[in-house]
Design a protein around this motif. Structure first.
Motif, mmCIF file in Angstrom:
data_model
loop_
_atom_site.group_PDB
_atom_site.id
_atom_site.type_symbol
_atom_site.label_atom_id
_atom_site.label_comp_id
_atom_site.label_asym_id
_atom_site.label_seq_id
_atom_site.Cartn_x
_atom_site.Cartn_y
_atom_site.Cartn_z
ATOM 1 N N ILE A 1 1.587 -97.964 -91.778
ATOM 2 C CA ILE A 1 2.040 -97.732 -93.043
ATOM 3 C C ILE A 1 3.556 -97.307 -92.947
ATOM 4 O O ILE A 1 4.328 -97.757 -93.608
ATOM 5 N N ALA A 2 3.825 -96.460 -92.114
ATOM 6 C CA ALA A 2 5.417 -96.180 -91.907
ATOM 7 C C ALA A 2 6.092 -97.164 -91.607
ATOM 8 O O ALA A 2 7.302 -97.134 -91.995
ATOM 9 N N THR A 3 5.604 -98.290 -90.683
ATOM 10 C CA THR A 3 6.455 -99.266 -90.178
ATOM 11 C C THR A 3 6.684 -100.133 -91.320
ATOM 12 O O THR A 3 7.797 -100.487 -91.751
ATOM 13 N N LEU A 4 5.758 -100.510 -92.222
ATOM 14 C CA LEU A 4 5.771 -101.217 -93.377
ATOM 15 C C LEU A 4 6.920 -100.535 -94.504
ATOM 16 O O LEU A 4 7.646 -101.501 -95.011
ATOM 17 N N ILE A 5 6.607 -99.439 -94.435
ATOM 18 C CA ILE A 5 7.623 -98.699 -95.665
ATOM 19 C C ILE A 5 9.151 -98.727 -95.169
ATOM 20 O O ILE A 5 9.943 -99.043 -95.648
ATOM 21 N N GLU A 6 9.133 -98.502 -93.880
ATOM 22 C CA GLU A 6 10.472 -98.555 -93.267
ATOM 23 C C GLU A 6 11.069 -99.870 -93.286
ATOM 24 O O GLU A 6 12.432 -99.909 -93.654
ATOM 25 N N ASN A 7 10.352 -100.839 -92.935
ATOM 26 C CA ASN A 7 10.663 -102.119 -93.051
ATOM 27 C C ASN A 7 11.383 -102.644 -94.626
ATOM 28 O O ASN A 7 12.272 -103.305 -94.782
ATOM 29 N N SER A 8 10.499 -102.143 -95.599
ATOM 30 C CA SER A 8 10.723 -102.351 -96.920
ATOM 31 C C SER A 8 11.999 -101.820 -97.519
ATOM 32 O O SER A 8 12.885 -102.122 -98.158
ATOM 33 N N LEU A 9 12.139 -100.196 -96.797
ATOM 34 C CA LEU A 9 13.511 -99.664 -97.092
ATOM 35 C C LEU A 9 14.499 -100.133 -96.633
ATOM 36 O O LEU A 9 15.832 -100.179 -97.201
ATOM 37 N N LYS A 10 14.651 -100.915 -95.245
ATOM 38 C CA LYS A 10 15.551 -101.662 -94.586
ATOM 39 C C LYS A 10 15.969 -102.848 -95.135
ATOM 40 O O LYS A 10 17.537 -103.244 -95.248
#
Length: 435
Positions: free
Chosen positions: A319-328
């Motif tokens: 989930i953190a990877t997907l959220i970080e990609n969305s933020l970036k």
């Protein structure tokens, strides 16, 4: 197991045979006796009716009347007829006790029909003997079927134990044909899924060992060479001594790293029941400030309200990877939602950005593929973690971008504290955001 199954089947067959066979013999004997008595009565009445008809029609009563009765009887019958014209006798008078019946006609004629009681008893004994043989044969067939059924039930269980032993011995996927018994096949399929998850974890550990070996050994080797160069080129004795001491420490560190990597002592995290609500709270605490800084909203929506069976650290990293990609790479509001679908839970991570180019939709989960100059290992690693947990990570929509994680759920009717050991419901602490 085999003895228990054989005993249960034989017991059932014995009860069925006794309940059906013995009453059948008794009823058969009764009907044979009743048929013999009724047959004698019918024969006497039939003969007397024939005599009365001939007497009424002024016809002579001949011997054929009693001969027909004797020939049609299923037993050796004796007939004695007395009329006004005289007596007619047919058959042989049986010795011993008899079953007989005497009928009197309207003309005064009398007829007596008799059969031997011993003949009837012998036929009843023959029937009882056949019934006893049938019972013994049925019992023998029941024993054979019970032994065959017990082997059919116990053999898959033995193979199932062997499959579990194969998994314990390190074999990635056990080999066993389906038995055709639904419950055993369900257990075997679960063992196969367990083996697949173990294989995924082993593969991930090996990949980590290879990556860590490359990342650690190369700088350690360079540092060792640099210290050797300092030791060789320096003219000062104290510098050479310090360099030699540092070189020994570096070599010791390299040896420790090699030993740790070779023995794979990294702790494996087991599958647990992870409440999505706690996971969402942990991810909100970690990422909310970063989204506020970027002027964007991060929304969590837990419609499922269930716990999922997964490694907590793995799911947190996915989930953190997907959220970080969305933020970036994304834009607008990032929404993380969970809903129940069938027996599983679907987690969607979506934003309002432009999405993913068509030429990258298939390759985005491949190593080294990136749209923004990063290492390109985040999404492949997240997919590997999802597959290792028995789920999957996929791109549900390219525009707008929606990444979907599908996992197994714990049913609402089951309490995770009862189906998993105490402490399985974990509390996730905050984690450091990757840079």
């Amino acid at each position: 197991m085999r003895r228990r199954a054989t005993t249960m089947t034989v017991s059932a067959v014995t009860v069925a045979v006794l309940l059906l066979g013995l009453p059948g013999i008794v009823l058969g004997s009764f009907f044979l006796w009743r048929d013999a008595v009724d047959g004698v009565h019918r024969s006497a009445v039939t003969i007397m009716n024939a005599v009365d008809r001939r007497t009424t029609a002024a016809q002579p009563v001949q011997r054929d009347v009693v001969d027909n009765a004797v020939s049609s009887s299923s037993y050796a019958a004796y007939v004695f007829l007395r009329t006004e014209e005289g007596a007619i006798e047919a058959g042989r008078m049986p010795a011993g006790e008899t079953i007989s019946h005497t009928a009197t006609g309207v003309s005064g004629a009398r007829v007596t029909v008799a059969i031997s009681r011993s003949d009837v008893v012998a036929r009843i004994g023959y029937l009882a003997g056949l019934g006893a043989v049938a019972i013994l044969v049925s019992f023998g067939v029941g024993v054979v079927v019970a032994r065959w059924q017990s082997r059919r039930l116990s053999a898959p269980l033995i193979y199932l134990a062997a499959a579990a032993e194969q998994i314990g011995a390190g074999q990635a996927r056990p080999r066993m044909k389906k038995s055709g018994i639904e419950e055993i096949d369900l257990v075997y399929e679960e063992l196969v899924r367990t083996a697949d998850r173990m294989a995924g974890r082993i593969a991930a550990e090996r990949q980590f060992a290879a990556d860590a070996s490359h990342q650690l050994r190369t700088p350690l080797t360079a540092l060792s060479m640099r210290l050797e160069e300092i030791e060789y080129l320096s003219d000062r004795e104290d510098v050479r001594e310090e360099a030699a001491s540092c070189l020994e420490q570096v070599e010791r560190l390299a040896g420790v790293v090699a030993e740790l990597l070779s023995t794979s002592q990294s702790a494996a995290v087991g599958t647990e029941a992870v409440p999505l609500r706690k996971l969402f709270d942990q991810q909100r605490d970690e990422w909310e400030r970063s989204f506020q800084t970027a002027g964007r909203d991060l929304v969590f929506d837990d419609e499922a309200g269930l716990a999922v069976l997964v490694s907590p650290s793995s799911l947190a990293q996915i989930i953190a990877t997907l959220i970080e990609n969305s933020l970036k790479y994304g834009a607008g509001t990032t929404r993380v939602s969970a809903r129940k679908v069938g027996k599983g839970v679907v987690l969607d991570v979506a934003d309002e950005g432009e999405g993913i180019r068509d030429d990258l939709t298939e390759a985005i989960f491949s190593k080294g593929v990136s749209t923004g100059g990063s290492t390109g290992i985040g999404l492949p690693l997240a997919r590997s973690l999802a597959e290792a947990a028995g789920g999957r990570l996929e791109l549900a929509s390219a525009r707008p971008p929606v990444f979907r994680v599908v996992l197994s759920a714990v049913p609402r009717s089951l309490d995770p504290d009862k189906i998993l050991p105490a402490g399985s419901i974990i509390s996730m602490g905050s984690r450091r955001r990757r840079r």
